[in-house]
Design an enzyme around this catalytic site. Structure first.
Site, short mmCIF file in Angstrom:
data_model
loop_
_atom_site.label_atom_id
_atom_site.label_comp_id
_atom_site.label_asym_id
_atom_site.label_seq_id
_atom_site.Cartn_x
_atom_site.Cartn_y
_atom_site.Cartn_z
N GLY A 171 49.74 40.77 51.52
CA GLY A 171 48.81 40.78 52.96
C GLY A 171 49.48 40.10 54.13
N GLY A 172 48.33 40.51 55.65
CA GLY A 172 48.04 39.25 56.26
C GLY A 172 48.44 38.21 56.61
N GLY A 406 83.13 25.31 67.06
CA GLY A 406 81.83 25.51 67.65
C GLY A 406 80.95 24.37 66.83
N ALA A 407 81.22 24.88 65.74
CA ALA A 407 80.86 23.92 64.56
C ALA A 407 81.04 22.56 64.59
CB ALA A 407 81.65 24.92 63.09
C1 HXC Z 1 36.60 41.15 47.51
C2 HXC Z 1 37.97 40.37 45.31
C3 HXC Z 1 39.40 41.09 45.78
C4 HXC Z 1 39.46 40.46 47.70
C5 HXC Z 1 39.80 40.35 44.35
N1 HXC Z 1 38.39 40.54 43.96
N2 HXC Z 1 40.30 40.35 45.26
N3 HXC Z 1 36.43 40.34 45.62
N4 HXC Z 1 37.58 41.07 48.07
N5 HXC Z 1 40.14 41.08 48.72
C6 HXC Z 1 37.51 40.53 42.83
C7 HXC Z 1 38.11 40.86 41.85
O1 HXC Z 1 37.01 42.76 41.91
C8 HXC Z 1 37.49 40.72 40.64
O2 HXC Z 1 36.09 40.55 40.48
C9 HXC Z 1 38.19 39.60 40.65
O3 HXC Z 1 38.60 39.11 41.98
C10 HXC Z 1 39.20 39.59 40.51
O4 HXC Z 1 40.04 40.32 40.43
P1 HXC Z 1 41.49 40.71 39.31
O5 HXC Z 1 41.50 42.71 39.95
O6 HXC Z 1 40.32 41.13 38.30
O7 HXC Z 1 42.05 40.13 38.72
P2 HXC Z 1 43.72 40.92 39.11
O8 HXC Z 1 44.29 41.06 37.72
O9 HXC Z 1 44.72 39.14 38.94
O10 HXC Z 1 44.48 40.92 40.11
C11 HXC Z 1 44.32 39.95 41.44
C12 HXC Z 1 45.18 40.42 42.66
C13 HXC Z 1 44.26 41.96 43.14
C14 HXC Z 1 46.20 41.18 42.62
C15 HXC Z 1 44.89 40.02 43.94
O11 HXC Z 1 42.10 41.82 42.51
C16 HXC Z 1 44.10 42.99 44.33
O12 HXC Z 1 44.88 43.56 43.81
N6 HXC Z 1 42.81 42.26 44.95
C17 HXC Z 1 43.20 43.13 46.13
C18 HXC Z 1 44.32 42.74 47.32
C19 HXC Z 1 43.77 43.25 48.37
O13 HXC Z 1 44.37 44.66 48.63
N7 HXC Z 1 42.80 42.80 49.46
C20 HXC Z 1 42.92 42.94 50.93
C21 HXC Z 1 44.49 42.32 51.64
S1 HXC Z 1 44.72 42.73 53.31
P3 HXC Z 1 35.12 40.63 39.32
O14 HXC Z 1 33.71 40.05 39.15
O15 HXC Z 1 35.59 41.49 38.11
O16 HXC Z 1 36.33 38.82 38.89
C22 HXC Z 1 43.78 41.54 53.57
C23 HXC Z 1 43.99 41.39 55.48
C24 HXC Z 1 44.52 40.13 55.78
O17 HXC Z 1 43.55 40.76 53.26
C25 HXC Z 1 44.46 40.49 56.90
C26 HXC Z 1 45.04 38.49 58.19
C27 HXC Z 1 45.70 39.30 59.54
#
Ligand code: HXC
Length: 516
Positions: A171-172, A406-407
């Site tokens: 994401g961002g 130009g290069a």
């Molecule tokens: C809170 C999170 C989290 C998040 C993961 N966890 N992402 N907790 N906020 N964003 C936690 C899970 O609940 C889990 O907790 C532990 O971290 C490990 O995650 P898993 O899913 O078990 O790991 P894995 O299978 O390796 O997958 C990793 C992952 C997936 C691909 C990153 O967790 C995922 O898709 N997470 C969400 C990604 C996402 O959409 N993020 C927000 C994006 S928006 P436990 O307790 O089970 O250990 C964003 C905006 C930014 O980031 C903007 C900036 C301008």
């Protein structure tokens, strides 16, 4: 409580800090082929030199049951240590705590260590492994990202900023590494993407696997977002250590001198025979570079992206230099859109950080075709040219063979404030190659000839004799000297020594407006 008991309590708390999200999650991290944040830091810094900051910080979120779940230090380890005996600041996202996600306090810890790095003039290295914004913390987390992006921008060109993508970066969140100077990625675990496969499928219907979407090789070859790829975490961290040996600590310093013992007057017989007699035959420019630089030690940047241009770091007589060179093995070293972006970004990095530029030119021109024109080669090519013209660091160039049109101008020419411009006797410097020139200038003469092909070949060889050599340019002073290829190393080292106190300036301005 007696001091002994208080100390015992401190030791117990430190043990707790070290465990991050707990033994089970550390095992899960290892099972994915990833090291933990602390293990990574230990491999990055000189042994025993790391000083951790803010290990007792905890998040303050009470939503979604988070009030009950706290980990000391939250999802990031920050601090400072030495890398090759020099100070560096580090933040390492801890995937074992809420998936390394960015809470308000994780952002605050990150910003604090970035500010310290800038204030103390030392590189900042981010080890990234995170699920992105902490979902439970909502807008606090978004604000935190903005605070980090702002620091990435303000400190750009002030201290080297290095991002090491060792897990998800989605994401961002990707815009922080994208602003930094160099991105390293680990194959198989490091991933960067704006929207994941699920979102892509629901919005566009396209199906793509995660690794094909945002894996290390995709960013190294196709998008050019990553500069270095490593097989695993330890190799990646060693590569970061190596890169830092070429760089100064900040824009206020010169890069460190590293004496290798390689004789500055060393000549290389083989350089005489690297450029083939046949003008259209390719040769390996990487070999020219490694034969010339100290001990053949060349750290190539963006190795898999835009392969018609080679960029990277080396040393000449102990001084760090940024090498920019065509690679005749790929499309004869033509400059296309990606090569322009790659070259411009590298030249500007070197200029920010007082690293002299050494250019090896063998370039037939800019890439022709509608793909390139529609893709904006005018705009992209302009930034390569702009970056050379703007750079005030010492600029030394060697034309090994072709330098057309130009290069010729873009590759560190005198007209773009090049300092020392050499050509090998094999150089061909002209407005365009003999075939193109003859076809345009003598079109009707060739057509009228009883034997057009024979006439064309005679004119091509006359043109080659007259223009496709370095002496016309040398007679005007556009080339400072035509040199024996064997003397390239001593000539470059002497030129760089002469230029070591060079002062050049730009007109007063807020900042230029480079075509982006
Ligand atoms: C809170 C999170 C989290 C998040 C993961 N966890 N992402 N907790 N906020 N964003 C936690 C899970 O609940 C889990 O907790 C532990 O971290 C490990 O995650 P898993 O899913 O078990 O790991 P894995 O299978 O390796 O997958 C990793 C992952 C997936 C691909 C990153 O967790 C995922 O898709 N997470 C969400 C990604 C996402 O959409 N993020 C927000 C994006 S928006 P436990 O307790 O089970 O250990 C964003 C905006 C930014 O980031 C903007 C900036 C301008």
């Amino acid at each position: 409580m007696a001091i002994e008991d208080k100390l015992e309590n401190l030791v117990r708390l430190r043990q707790q800090v070290k465990l991050g999200g707990g033994v089970k999650r550390i095992e899960a991290q290892h099972a994915k082929g990833k090291l933990t944040a602390r293990e990574r830091i230990e491999l990055l810094v000189d042994p025993g030199s790391f000083e951790e900051l803010d290990p007792f910080i905890t998040h303050c979120c009470t939503d979604f049951g988070l009030a009950e779940e706290h980990y000391l230090g939250d999802a990031i380890v920050t601090g400072y240590g030495n890398v090759n005996g020099r100070l560096a600041f580090i933040f390492a996202q801890d995937f074992t705590v809420f998936g390394g996600s960015l809470s308000k306090v994780v952002a605050e810890k990150t910003c604090k260590v970035m500010d310290m790095a800038a204030k103390n003039g030392a590189p900042i290295i981010g080890l990234l492994d995170s699920g992105g914004a902490r979902i439970q913390e909502g807008v606090d987390s978004l604000q935190g990202y903005g605070d980090i992006f702002t620091r990435n921008t303000l400190y750009s060109g002030v201290i080297p900023q290095i991002s090491v993508v060792m897990g998800p970066c989605a994401g961002g969140a990707v815009y922080s590494p994208a602003i930094t100077d160099f991105i390293f990625m680990v194959k198989g675990t490091g991933q960067m993407y704006i929207t994941g496969p699920e979102v892509i499928k629901s919005v566009t219907g396209e199906e793509v696997a995660l690794e094909q979407l945002g894996g290390a090789m995709v960013h190294a070859r196709k998008s050019g977002n990553s500069h270095f790829v490593a097989e695993n975490d330890p190799e990646c961290l060693q590569m970061v250590r190596r890169l830092l040996t070429f760089l100064p600590q900040s824009n206020m310093e010169e890069p460190p001198m590293v004496r290798s013992g390689d004789d500055p007057n060393r000549m290389d017989q083989e350089l005489l025979y690297l450029v083939p007699d046949e003008p259209s035959k390719a040769y390996n420019m990487r070999e020219v570079i490694t034969r010339v630089v100290d001990k053949g030690d060349f750290m190539e940047v963006h190795k898999d992206f835009a392969p018609s241009l080679i960029v990277g770091f080396a040393r000449l007589g102990g001084r760090s230099v940024g090498i920019v060179a065509q690679q005749p093995l790929h499309f004869a070293g033509v400059i296309d859109i990606n090569a322009s972006d790659k070259g411009a970004r590298f030249v500007r990095f070197c200029d920010c950080f007082n690293i002299p530029l050494v250019t090896f030119a063998d370039v037939p021109g800019y890439m022709p075709g509608t793909d390139q024109e529609y893709g904006g080669i005018i705009r992209h090519g302009a930034k390569f040219l702009y970056s050379y013209a703007e750079a005030t660091v010492p600029k030394v160039c060697v034309i090994t063979r072709k330098a057309y049109g130009g290069a010729f101008v873009v590759m560190s020419s005198k007209s773009l404030r090049g300092d020392i411009n050499y050509a090998w006797p094999t150089a061909e410097i002209a407005v365009m190659g003999p075939d193109g020139a003859v076809n345009i200038v003598f079109r009707s003469e060739i057509a009228k000839s009883p034997n057009p092909e024979e006439a064309r070949q005679r004119l091509v060889s006359e043109y080659r004799e007259r223009f496709a050599n370095p002496y016309v340019a040398a007679s005007r002073g556009y080339i400072d000297d035509v040199i024996d290829p064997r003397t390239t190393r001593p000539k470059l080292i002497k030129a760089l020594g002469m230029l070591q106190n060079k002062v050049d300036t730009l007109p007063a301005k807020k900042h230029g407006n480079i075509p982006l």
